[in-house]
Design a protein around this motif. Structure first.
Motif, PDB file in Angstrom:
ATOM      1  N   THR A  80       2.258  23.256  -0.272  1.00 46.31           N
ATOM      2  CA  THR A  80       1.324  23.827   0.694  1.00 46.31           C
ATOM      3  C   THR A  80       0.540  22.684   1.339  1.00 46.31           C
ATOM      4  N   ASN A  81       0.182  22.877   2.577  1.00 51.23           N
ATOM      5  CA  ASN A  81      -0.564  21.866   3.343  1.00 51.23           C
ATOM      6  C   ASN A  81       0.106  20.493   3.288  1.00 51.23           C
ATOM      7  N   GLU A  82       1.425  20.497   3.415  1.00 51.21           N
ATOM      8  CA  GLU A  82       2.183  19.235   3.370  1.00 51.21           C
ATOM      9  C   GLU A  82       1.678  18.247   4.409  1.00 51.21           C
ATOM     10  N   TRP A  83       1.252  18.737   5.577  1.00 52.28           N
ATOM     11  CA  TRP A  83       0.752  17.895   6.653  1.00 52.28           C
ATOM     12  C   TRP A  83      -0.431  17.066   6.191  1.00 52.28           C
ATOM     13  N   TYR A  84      -1.204  17.552   5.208  1.00 52.89           N
ATOM     14  CA  TYR A  84      -2.346  16.817   4.694  1.00 52.89           C
ATOM     15  C   TYR A  84      -1.958  15.969   3.483  1.00 52.89           C
ATOM     16  N   TRP A  85      -1.270  16.577   2.517  1.00 48.25           N
ATOM     17  CA  TRP A  85      -1.028  15.927   1.241  1.00 48.25           C
ATOM     18  C   TRP A  85      -0.003  14.805   1.295  1.00 48.25           C
ATOM     19  N   THR A  86       1.054  14.948   2.050  1.00 44.31           N
ATOM     20  CA  THR A  86       2.084  13.908   2.075  1.00 44.31           C
ATOM     21  C   THR A  86       1.527  12.576   2.568  1.00 44.31           C
ATOM     22  N   PRO A  87       0.823  12.535   3.712  1.00 47.14           N
ATOM     23  CA  PRO A  87       0.246  11.249   4.134  1.00 47.14           C
ATOM     24  C   PRO A  87      -0.840  10.749   3.169  1.00 47.14           C
ATOM     25  N   LYS A  88      -1.617  11.668   2.586  1.00 46.67           N
ATOM     26  CA  LYS A  88      -2.680  11.278   1.648  1.00 46.67           C
ATOM     27  C   LYS A  88      -2.078  10.578   0.439  1.00 46.67           C
ATOM     28  N   LEU A  89      -1.037  11.152  -0.145  1.00 48.68           N
ATOM     29  CA  LEU A  89      -0.408  10.554  -1.319  1.00 48.68           C
ATOM     30  C   LEU A  89       0.263   9.232  -0.966  1.00 48.68           C
ATOM     31  N   ARG A  90       0.833   9.142   0.229  1.00 50.31           N
ATOM     32  CA  ARG A  90       1.432   7.886   0.693  1.00 50.31           C
ATOM     33  C   ARG A  90       0.366   6.796   0.800  1.00 50.31           C
ATOM     34  N   ARG A  91      -0.802   7.158   1.344  1.00 46.77           N
ATOM     35  CA  ARG A  91      -1.910   6.198   1.452  1.00 46.77           C
ATOM     36  C   ARG A  91      -2.380   5.756   0.067  1.00 46.77           C
ATOM     37  N   ASN A  92      -2.423   6.676  -0.896  1.00 42.73           N
ATOM     38  CA  ASN A  92      -2.808   6.309  -2.264  1.00 42.73           C
ATOM     39  C   ASN A  92      -1.847   5.270  -2.831  1.00 42.73           C
ATOM     40  N   MET A  93      -0.558   5.485  -2.635  1.00 34.83           N
ATOM     41  CA  MET A  93       0.441   4.542  -3.150  1.00 34.83           C
ATOM     42  C   MET A  93       0.283   3.172  -2.485  1.00 34.83           C
ATOM     43  N   GLU A  94       0.042   3.169  -1.188  1.00 35.00           N
ATOM     44  CA  GLU A  94      -0.137   1.905  -0.465  1.00 35.00           C
ATOM     45  C   GLU A  94      -1.411   1.193  -0.929  1.00 35.00           C
ATOM     46  N   ARG A  95      -2.480   1.958  -1.138  1.00 33.74           N
ATOM     47  CA  ARG A  95      -3.732   1.378  -1.627  1.00 33.74           C
ATOM     48  C   ARG A  95      -3.519   0.751  -3.005  1.00 33.74           C
ATOM     49  N   ASP A  96      -2.741   1.408  -3.865  1.00 36.52           N
ATOM     50  CA  ASP A  96      -2.438   0.848  -5.193  1.00 36.52           C
ATOM     51  C   ASP A  96      -1.698  -0.485  -5.070  1.00 36.52           C
ATOM     52  N   ARG A  97      -0.708  -0.544  -4.182  1.00 38.08           N
ATOM     53  CA  ARG A  97       0.047  -1.791  -3.981  1.00 38.08           C
ATOM     54  C   ARG A  97      -0.862  -2.898  -3.455  1.00 38.08           C
ATOM     55  N   THR A  98      -1.717  -2.564  -2.501  1.00 36.53           N
ATOM     56  CA  THR A  98      -2.654  -3.538  -1.935  1.00 36.53           C
ATOM     57  C   THR A  98      -3.620  -4.040  -3.000  1.00 36.53           C
ATOM     58  N   ALA A  99      -4.142  -3.126  -3.817  1.00 30.01           N
ATOM     59  CA  ALA A  99      -5.080  -3.502  -4.880  1.00 30.01           C
ATOM     60  C   ALA A  99      -4.395  -4.421  -5.890  1.00 30.01           C
ATOM     61  N   ASN A 100      -3.185  -4.067  -6.307  1.00 32.74           N
ATOM     62  CA  ASN A 100      -2.447  -4.900  -7.269  1.00 32.74           C
ATOM     63  C   ASN A 100      -2.259  -6.315  -6.715  1.00 32.74           C
ATOM     64  N   ALA A 101      -1.805  -6.397  -5.480  1.00 34.24           N
ATOM     65  CA  ALA A 101      -1.533  -7.704  -4.868  1.00 34.24           C
ATOM     66  C   ALA A 101      -2.813  -8.522  -4.743  1.00 34.24           C
ATOM     67  N   ALA A 102      -3.900  -7.901  -4.284  1.00 30.86           N
ATOM     68  CA  ALA A 102      -5.162  -8.615  -4.108  1.00 30.86           C
ATOM     69  C   ALA A 102      -5.710  -9.098  -5.453  1.00 30.86           C
ATOM     70  N   LEU A 103      -5.612  -8.262  -6.473  1.00 25.31           N
ATOM     71  CA  LEU A 103      -6.083  -8.663  -7.805  1.00 25.31           C
ATOM     72  C   LEU A 103      -5.265  -9.839  -8.331  1.00 25.31           C
ATOM     73  N   GLU A 104      -3.949  -9.763  -8.186  1.00 26.11           N
ATOM     74  CA  GLU A 104      -3.087 -10.835  -8.694  1.00 26.11           C
ATOM     75  C   GLU A 104      -3.349 -12.151  -7.970  1.00 26.11           C
ATOM     76  N   VAL A 105      -3.541 -12.095  -6.653  1.00 21.39           N
ATOM     77  CA  VAL A 105      -3.843 -13.309  -5.883  1.00 21.39           C
ATOM     78  C   VAL A 105      -5.160 -13.921  -6.360  1.00 21.39           C
ATOM     79  N   ALA A 106      -6.105 -13.063  -6.754  1.00 18.78           N
ATOM     80  CA  ALA A 106      -7.414 -13.536  -7.218  1.00 18.78           C
ATOM     81  C   ALA A 106      -7.389 -13.950  -8.697  1.00 18.78           C
ATOM     82  N   GLY A 107      -6.205 -13.931  -9.318  1.00 20.21           N
ATOM     83  CA  GLY A 107      -6.087 -14.396 -10.691  1.00 20.21           C
ATOM     84  C   GLY A 107      -6.283 -13.347 -11.767  1.00 20.21           C
TER      85      GLY A 107
END
Length: 145
Positions: A80-107
């Motif tokens: 239900t409400n795929e128009w909202y949830w699909t992009p939201k969950l995609r953004r969460n996954m991208e934010r996780d990847r960005t956070a992991n990369a930024a943390l690793e670069v910072a040691g």
């Protein structure tokens, strides 16, 4: 905004979830000391808020919910409400990847756990990344004359 959805959204916790509290309790019982829900402002401008942070040892621990972070085992496509949830969950996954990369670069070392992981396995993953607890019990078994 749909009142039903807003009421349900309020029920979803950002921190202090049952799996996170269980992990923190187990780690504390083993002598580990940490900060919870501490915002880290990384040098490249990325802000990250891990669930558990070992500041001195630079280890960031995340306990990810299966739905919110799209667990390959338990994550499911919204029906239900795929128009909202699909992009939201995609953004969460991208934010996780960005956070992991930024943390690793910072040691930092990053430990990501799924909410469904058995507690002993989660504790093992964290203690392996952090190393031994540094608890001093000088008062135990030592009598001063």
């Amino acid at each position: 905004m749909n009142e039903g959805r807003s009421r349900n959204m309020r029920a979803n916790r950002r921190s202090n979830t049952k799996p996170e509290v269980a992990l923190r309790s187990a780690l504390h019982a083993l002598g580990y000391r940490y900060r919870k829900d501490l915002r880290l402002d990384l040098p490249d401008g990325v802000r990250v808020r891990p669930d558990i942070v070992f500041t001195a040892r630079k280890v960031a621990v995340f306990v990810d919910g299966c739905f919110w972070h799209v667990c390959p085992e338990h994550g499911r496509q919204p029906t239900t409400n795929e128009w909202y949830w699909t992009p939201k969950l995609r953004r969460n996954m991208e934010r996780d990847r960005t956070a992991n990369a930024a943390l690793e670069v910072a040691g930092w070392r990053v430990v990501r756990l799924w909410e469904h992981e058995p507690l002993p396995a989660a504790v093992d993953a964290v203690t392996e990344a952090v190393g031994p607890a540094s608890v001093k019990h000088e008062f135990e078994g030592t009598a001063k004359d």
